[in-house]
Design a protein around this motif. Structure first.
Motif, short mmCIF file in Angstrom:
data_model
loop_
_atom_site.label_atom_id
_atom_site.label_comp_id
_atom_site.label_asym_id
_atom_site.label_seq_id
_atom_site.Cartn_x
_atom_site.Cartn_y
_atom_site.Cartn_z
N PHE A 117 0.76 -1.26 -0.05
CA PHE A 117 0.13 -0.12 -0.12
C PHE A 117 0.97 1.37 0.21
O PHE A 117 0.67 2.36 -0.58
CB PHE A 117 -0.79 0.07 1.29
CG PHE A 117 -1.63 1.37 1.23
CD1 PHE A 117 -2.99 1.26 0.52
CD2 PHE A 117 -1.70 2.26 2.15
CE1 PHE A 117 -3.80 2.50 0.59
CE2 PHE A 117 -2.23 3.43 2.45
CZ PHE A 117 -3.44 3.35 1.37
N ILE A 126 2.41 1.82 -3.39
CA ILE A 126 1.48 2.48 -4.54
C ILE A 126 0.86 3.73 -4.12
O ILE A 126 0.68 4.41 -5.06
CB ILE A 126 -0.09 1.59 -4.54
CG1 ILE A 126 0.46 0.21 -4.98
CG2 ILE A 126 -0.94 1.95 -5.12
CD1 ILE A 126 -0.55 -1.04 -4.77
N THR A 127 0.93 4.27 -2.94
CA THR A 127 0.40 5.58 -2.38
C THR A 127 1.33 6.48 -2.31
O THR A 127 0.86 7.75 -2.40
CB THR A 127 -0.60 5.46 -1.26
OG1 THR A 127 0.26 4.99 -0.07
CG2 THR A 127 -1.68 4.68 -1.56
N ARG A 128 2.57 6.24 -1.93
CA ARG A 128 3.55 7.18 -1.66
C ARG A 128 4.02 7.93 -2.76
O ARG A 128 4.24 7.33 -4.00
CB ARG A 128 4.60 6.67 -0.81
CG ARG A 128 4.40 6.27 0.23
CD ARG A 128 4.01 7.31 1.27
NE ARG A 128 3.65 6.57 2.60
CZ ARG A 128 2.98 7.32 3.44
NH1 ARG A 128 2.49 8.58 3.35
NH2 ARG A 128 2.55 6.79 4.69
N LYS A 129 4.29 9.19 -2.98
CA LYS A 129 4.75 9.98 -3.78
C LYS A 129 6.38 10.48 -3.81
O LYS A 129 6.82 10.88 -4.61
CB LYS A 129 3.89 11.32 -4.24
CG LYS A 129 2.43 11.12 -4.71
CD LYS A 129 2.06 12.46 -4.84
CE LYS A 129 0.40 12.16 -5.12
NZ LYS A 129 0.11 11.67 -6.54
#
Length: 103
Positions: free
Chosen positions: A21, A24-27
């Motif tokens: 997760f 996928i979500t971290r920028k």
């Protein structure tokens, strides 16, 4: 399957899913490293729990866990060096911004 082994494996699976997760979500590249470290910690926990709570030799599980820890340390070192180069070249470690600047 014994009850404590199931609990350890459930926690290891939770760490794996949290890592996926996070990837996928971290920028940010640093956030992605932390997510990968979570996944590797989950793998190490699963290996040690399986080795200690089953009939497998304990030394093999501990050595495998040390291998995973060494891999995590080497991976963190290499990726942090890459992040420093990216930050120096592009001035940011945000994934979206770096991909825009690359073209």
């Amino acid at each position: 399957m014994s009850e404590p082994l199931f609990l350890y494996q459930a926690v290891a699976l939770l760490l794996l899913f949290l890592g996926i997760f996070g990837i996928i979500t971290r920028k940010s590249l640093v956030g992605m490293i932390i997510a990968v470290e979570l996944m590797l910690n989950g793998a190490g926990l699963a290996i040690v729990a399986s080795g200690q709570l089953t009939s497998a030799p304990g030394d093999l599980a501990q050595l495998s866990s040390l291998l995973v820890m060494g891999l995590a340390a080497a991976e963190a070192t290499l990726v942090l060096a890459i992040i420093l180069v990216v930050a120096k070249r592009f001035g940011t470690v945000e994934i979206d911004r770096v991909s825009e600047l690359e073209g």
